[in-house]
Design an enzyme around this catalytic site. Structure first.
Site, PDB file in Angstrom:
ATOM      1  N   LEU A 124     -29.110  15.191  64.581  1.00 44.26           N
ATOM      2  CA  LEU A 124     -30.346  15.682  65.174  1.00 44.26           C
ATOM      3  C   LEU A 124     -30.524  17.182  64.953  1.00 44.26           C
ATOM      4  O   LEU A 124     -31.570  17.638  64.509  1.00 44.26           O
ATOM      5  CB  LEU A 124     -30.366  15.358  66.674  1.00 44.26           C
ATOM      6  CG  LEU A 124     -31.529  15.932  67.491  1.00 44.26           C
ATOM      7  CD1 LEU A 124     -32.855  15.354  66.996  1.00 44.26           C
ATOM      8  CD2 LEU A 124     -31.343  15.625  68.977  1.00 44.26           C
ATOM      9  N   THR A 125     -29.488  17.968  65.246  1.00 43.63           N
ATOM     10  CA  THR A 125     -29.583  19.424  65.241  1.00 43.63           C
ATOM     11  C   THR A 125     -29.861  19.996  63.852  1.00 43.63           C
ATOM     12  O   THR A 125     -29.310  19.535  62.854  1.00 43.63           O
ATOM     13  CB  THR A 125     -28.289  20.038  65.801  1.00 43.63           C
ATOM     14  OG1 THR A 125     -28.041  19.502  67.095  1.00 43.63           O
ATOM     15  CG2 THR A 125     -28.393  21.552  65.895  1.00 43.63           C
ATOM     16  N   PHE A 155     -24.267  21.459  62.244  1.00 42.66           N
ATOM     17  CA  PHE A 155     -23.465  21.204  63.437  1.00 42.66           C
ATOM     18  C   PHE A 155     -23.366  19.702  63.718  1.00 42.66           C
ATOM     19  O   PHE A 155     -23.452  19.267  64.871  1.00 42.66           O
ATOM     20  CB  PHE A 155     -24.028  21.924  64.666  1.00 42.66           C
ATOM     21  CG  PHE A 155     -23.994  23.422  64.597  1.00 42.66           C
ATOM     22  CD1 PHE A 155     -23.130  24.083  63.749  1.00 42.66           C
ATOM     23  CD2 PHE A 155     -24.838  24.182  65.404  1.00 42.66           C
ATOM     24  CE1 PHE A 155     -23.086  25.474  63.690  1.00 42.66           C
ATOM     25  CE2 PHE A 155     -24.807  25.566  65.359  1.00 42.66           C
ATOM     26  CZ  PHE A 155     -23.931  26.217  64.493  1.00 42.66           C
ATOM     27  N   ILE A 156     -23.176  18.916  62.679  1.00 41.98           N
ATOM     28  CA  ILE A 156     -23.056  17.464  62.843  1.00 41.98           C
ATOM     29  C   ILE A 156     -21.573  17.099  62.888  1.00 41.98           C
ATOM     30  O   ILE A 156     -20.874  17.140  61.879  1.00 41.98           O
ATOM     31  CB  ILE A 156     -23.770  16.711  61.706  1.00 41.98           C
ATOM     32  CG1 ILE A 156     -25.204  17.238  61.522  1.00 41.98           C
ATOM     33  CG2 ILE A 156     -23.763  15.214  62.000  1.00 41.98           C
ATOM     34  CD1 ILE A 156     -26.066  17.177  62.768  1.00 41.98           C
ATOM     35  N   ARG A 271       7.755  31.008  86.352  1.00 42.19           N
ATOM     36  CA  ARG A 271       7.774  32.397  85.883  1.00 42.19           C
ATOM     37  C   ARG A 271       8.215  33.330  87.010  1.00 42.19           C
ATOM     38  O   ARG A 271       7.650  33.315  88.109  1.00 42.19           O
ATOM     39  CB  ARG A 271       6.372  32.776  85.398  1.00 42.19           C
ATOM     40  CG  ARG A 271       6.163  34.236  85.064  1.00 42.19           C
ATOM     41  CD  ARG A 271       6.841  34.623  83.790  1.00 42.19           C
ATOM     42  NE  ARG A 271       6.388  35.941  83.343  1.00 42.19           N
ATOM     43  CZ  ARG A 271       7.036  36.687  82.464  1.00 42.19           C
ATOM     44  NH1 ARG A 271       8.163  36.241  81.921  1.00 42.19           N
ATOM     45  NH2 ARG A 271       6.564  37.857  82.092  1.00 42.19           N
ATOM     46  N   GLY A 343       0.158  37.754  79.030  1.00 38.59           N
ATOM     47  CA  GLY A 343       0.108  37.906  77.583  1.00 38.59           C
ATOM     48  C   GLY A 343       0.404  36.619  76.836  1.00 38.59           C
ATOM     49  O   GLY A 343      -0.200  36.341  75.793  1.00 38.59           O
ATOM     50  N   GLU A 366     -24.472  19.244  73.630  1.00 35.94           N
ATOM     51  CA  GLU A 366     -25.150  18.312  74.547  1.00 35.94           C
ATOM     52  C   GLU A 366     -26.116  19.029  75.485  1.00 35.94           C
ATOM     53  O   GLU A 366     -26.409  18.540  76.582  1.00 35.94           O
ATOM     54  CB  GLU A 366     -24.140  17.503  75.377  1.00 35.94           C
ATOM     55  CG  GLU A 366     -23.095  16.780  74.572  1.00 35.94           C
ATOM     56  CD  GLU A 366     -23.684  15.769  73.616  1.00 35.94           C
ATOM     57  OE1 GLU A 366     -24.655  15.102  73.977  1.00 35.94           O
ATOM     58  OE2 GLU A 366     -23.178  15.654  72.481  1.00 35.94           O
TER      59      GLU A 366
END
Length: 385
Positions: A124-125, A155-156, A271, A343, A366
């Protein structure tokens, strides 16, 4: 109000979680490193999913799917989401749009997709038609008993592995509302059709190995028998798929957030800094409390929307709210997970870094967060008119 899952739903959750743990997660690091899923691995996952009864679980029992309700589908999606799309896509969920197949289309497209013999993709896009899907410029001109398609898509997702595409193109103009509006038709276009080219698109930071593609149509001729649904009624099939899909995106966001929160909680317990676990500090423990609270809220909103879908009472706004809140919640949760890791949270060796990257796409595909807010507010104001 009954919040208890049925015995069948509990079984589906445990079956899916075990499948993800055994068949998908062991390959995650290798796919992240290479950015590829080999055809052999893809075929293996597909076969395992078929054997586990998870393949095409979103399709009705009448065509060979599981025939389960939308709440159950959302629960399965939540578990599958704990691994990248690059792997879970091979536990295929054929586009529900294929239920619009008629005649020979049923045996040529619908049934092979349910059986794992073919794969589809949703086209679609376009470069100039993202959030404004109505702005698509791909055209299909009637010529005898065929349509000639010209234009392009981008973008499929999964187009490289798909056997055919569900392509949306303008076939005319409707002036009934007083202003011209494009009439859109959906077509089933096979790979290898002359004039139809698929090319790898830009590399996305989210879901490495789950590639995006561009499509080009240059006088691509398809027979009128390849029209999916009715000519000029493409939005009828597209909008139903998109609205339901947003609830499943919300379920995906919940699953990813649950994984991120579990990892962050374990890290906070293990940790040590200044002679004690960092989770003993309120600066960390309060983050975990906020994370699990937001996840719970998103999960309940998502399951409620899925329940309303099963009752036939879900509105576009319901789906929009679930997708909006869950996707933005996921962004906050994964960001806090990285913060808790410090980090190390930004290193490729840690899963939270991967989840943080993958989370970003959820607020875009979407329907962006902005589009969801537009849908929700429009529905809200319409009720006051």
């Amino acid at each position: 109000m009954d919040f208890q899952l049925t015995e069948e739903q509990n079984m589906l959750v445990s079956t899916t979680a075990a499948f993800v743990e055994k068949e998908l997660l062991p390959h995650e690091d290798a796919v992240e490193a290479s950015g590829e899923v080999s055809p052999e691995l893809a075929a293996t996952i597909t076969q395992k999913a078929l054997e586990a009864g998870l393949y095409a679980f979103n399709m009705p029992e009448s065509v060979g799917g599981l025939g389960i309700d939308h709440v159950s589908q959302a629960l399965i999606e939540r578990e599958l989401a704990k691994v990248s799309w690059a792997l879970q896509v091979f536990v295929a969920r054929p586009s529900n749009i294929l239920m619009a197949c008629r005649g020979e289309q049923i045996n040529d497209y619908l049934m092979p997709c349910v059986r794992g013999e073919k794969a589809d993709c949703f086209a679609l896009t376009e470069p100039g038609a993202g959030s404004d899907a109505s702005g698509i410029t791909t055209r299909a001109r009637k010529d005898g008993d065929s349509f000639v398609i010209n234009g392009g898509k981008h973008f499929i997702s999964h187009a490289g592995e798909a056997d055919f595409a569900i392509v949306f193109a303008v076939t005319g103009t409707d002036n009934s509302s007083g202003r011209p509006r494009s009439q859109v038709t959906s077509f089933l276009v096979d790979k290898g059709t002359p004039g139809f080219t698929v090319r790898r698109g830009p590399i996305c930071v989210s879901n490495r190995g789950y590639h995006q593609y561009e499509m080009f149509f240059d006088d691509c001729r398809v027979h009128e028998s390849k029209v999916l649904g009715d000519v000029g009624k493409g939005w009828d099939v597209a909008n139903a798929w998109l609205t339901a899909g947003r609830v499943m995106v919300a379920a995906h966001c919940v699953g990813q957030a649950q994984r991120a929160q579990a990892l962050a909680t374990q890290w906070a317990a293990d940790r040590k800094q200044f002679g004690k676990a960092i989770g003993a500090n309120q600066g960390i423990s309060f983050k975990l409390a906020d994370m699990v609270t937001e996840i719970r809220a998103a999960e309940l909103m998502t399951l409620h929307a899925a329940w309303k879908m099963d009752q036939g009472t879900m509105t576009d706004g319901d789906a929009g709210m679930a997708k909006l809140y869950a996707s933005e919640m996921l962004g906050r949760v994964t960001d806090e997970a990285v913060q808790i890791y410090g980090g190390m949270g930004l290193m490729n060796e840690t899963t939270v870094e991967r989840l943080w990257r993958n989370a970003r796409i959820e607020r875009i595909w979407e329907g962006t967060s902005e589009i969801q807010r537009h849908i929700i507010s429009k529905e809200l104001l319409r009720a006051q008119a």
